[in-house]
Design an enzyme around this catalytic site. Structure first.
Site: not given
Ligand code: NAG
Ligand code: NAG
Ligand code: NAG
Ligand code: NAG
Ligand code: NAG
Ligand code: NAG
Ligand code: NAG
Length: 424
Positions: A161-162
């Site tokens: 996600e990052e």
């Protein structure tokens, strides 16, 4: 007395009134565009930062670009370092929240969506002791809830996600997902024209954090590996991006491992349990490479000439900081050249950028855009709103046409009066 004359006069008057109303009211109703705000905490491994974003309220769902109003770096280290003092983690966020409250109008604070996203530092703490990670989150949540904002929760982002949100941020800011041109560009509204730039314009994103590093890009071929693939549907286009987060390869973790191996410290039981030290201190793959770097012959003790030279460049920095930043820059080189296999030619395609259009490049903007649904998965509607200049032109033309029609009707009435039904 001819009955048509007052009737025609009345009609012309009505037409003029309607035209005037259109002219005066319509643009005025469009003008006051309210501004919306959003807050995102980047709870990283080394520090926490709070970003205040702003966008025009009528341009939700990706029809307006988000600008950054304020960024604030909290004093002290990342929230994961408060594992043994969870209340301290909450307290560390307050000065930045106080500062944010000074830029968000009081009447809008309650509707300001607020998020906290934690990255590798908390990922590591959760692996070490999930109870401690939960306690830190509980205190952080308590602290934010003391402020009159719409707090929507604290979350640990996965490495993927990052990486994906960082990729969205960069491409959103560079307008490589959707490009707006013409119209009123300053407002970035979609009232003008927009296009999907070619896929080749989309850029990749490299992110070096304190505890992890991410690489995200559009690969030439699609891969079936779920672990490294993120499917994103943005503005009606599907992107299948490759993303990989390397936990423990952030610069702080690498330097810590490096120093530990150089000093041959007696292994500390806590360090051994650390997920970045699967084999105790024997892990010295990066050490040899750092030794060979021209910047740091021995990372712990730079040569006096080097310190002198570097201190001239950065007179305010202390020696420890110099040693660390020198080792860190060597690590960046090692990571890019040996890790990601960039070479002399592809190196030229790397742009080291902290900001694009005055907005900090990081995962926070992409995270907020996604959570507030501001990047629609479908293509936006075209030209929903006419620009003011066109409103005026359209209204004037409409008024002229109306007057002409009434003039014609009036003339017809007179003609009928004079030819057929003339009264004496
Ligand atoms: C934005 O999209 C959401 C759903 O995706 C919808 O509920 C909302 O009404 C939209 N907002 C605007 C301003 O179009
Ligand atoms: C950080 O600490 C310094 C000195 O104590 C203080 O002046 C500053 O306002 C603090 N900043 C934040 C964001 O807390
Ligand atoms: C995790 O932290 C809690 C609270 O500090 C402590 O009671 C517990 O013993 C720790 N567990 C481990 C496995 O270290
Ligand atoms: C994906 O991740 C899982 C768990 O981390 C691992 O067991 C699996 O081998 C990985 N798959 C691939 C194709 O790397
Ligand atoms: C994009 O992905 C969605 C599922 O997320 C799928 O339904 C759709 O058909 C895809 N569109 C294209 C053009 O590939
Ligand atoms: C680790 O360092 C030792 C010397 O301290 C060296 O002999 C060994 O080859 C190194 N291992 C690796 C994998 O670089
Ligand atoms: C964006 O948010 C939605 C939920 O609103 C989630 O399902 C989706 O996976 C998120 N996108 C990414 C890239 O994580």
């Amino acid at each position: 007395m001819r009955p048509a004359a007052p009737l025609a006069a009345l009609l012309v008057l009505a037409a003029l009134t309607a035209a005037a109303l259109l002219l005066v009211l319509a643009p005025a109703r469009l003008l006051p565009v309210r501004t919306k705000y959003g807050l995102v905490f980047d709870a990283g491994s080394t520090h926490t930062a709070l970003y205040v974003y702003r966008w025009p309220a009528d341009k939700e769902n990706g029809t307006g670009i988000v600008s950054q109003v304020q960024s604030c770096t909290a004093n002290g280290s990342g929230i994961s370092s408060y594992a043994d003092d969870p209340a301290g983690a909450g307290a560390s966020l307050k000065p930045c929240l106080d500062k944010a409250m000074t830029v968000i109008p009081a009447e809008q604070q309650r509707e300001t969506p607020t998020y906290l996203g934690a990255t590798a530092g908390m990922r590591l703490l959760r692996e070490q002791n999930s109870t401690k990670a939960e306690q830190v989150f509980a205190e952080v949540t308590k602290a934010i809830r003391e402020y009159p904002v719409d707090f929507r929760g604290a979350q640990i982002l996965t490495g993927n996600e990052e990486g994906a949100f960082g990729w969205i941020t960069v491409n959103y800011l560079l307008e490589t997902l959707i490009k707006v041109w013409g119209g009123e560009r300053a407002e970035y509204s979609f009232s003008g024209k927009w296009t999907h730039p070619p896929m080749e314009d989309v850029v990749g994103a490299l992110d070096l954090g304190g505890a992890s590093t991410q690489i995200t890009f559009l690969p030439g071929t699609t891969s079936d590996d779920k672990n490294t693939t993120a499917l994103l549907r943005l503005y009606g286009t599907n992107y299948s991006v490759y993303t990989h987060s390397y936990l423990c390869y952030g610069q702080k973790q690498v330097l810590k491992r490096l120093l530990a191996s150089l000093h041959q410290d007696s292994p500390d039981p806590q360090q051994i349990a650390h997920p970045c030290y699967p084999k105790g201190y024997q892990e010295n793959v990066t050490t040899a490479e750092l030794y060979n770097s021209p910047c740091v012959p021995t990372p712990s003790t730079p040569s006096p000439a080097q310190v002198l030279m570097l201190q001239k460049d950065f007179p305010t920095r202390n020696k420890i900081h110099l040693r660390d930043s020198c080792a860190a820059s060597s690590y960046v080189l090692t990571l890019l050249l040996q890790g990601y296999k960039f070479d002399d030619k592809t190196w030229l395609n790397i742009h080291f950028q902290k900001q694009v259009s005055n907005v900090d490049v990081g995962w926070t903007l992409g995270y907020m855009l996604n959570l507030t649904n501001m990047i629609p998965s479908e293509t936006p509607q075209r030209a929903a709103v006419l620009p003011k200049s066109k409103w005026v032109a359209a209204t004037v033309i409409l008024a002229i046409i109306l007057i002409l029609i009434f003039c014609l009707i009036t003339a017809l009435c007179y003609w009928k009066d004079s030819s057929g039904y003339e009264m004496l």
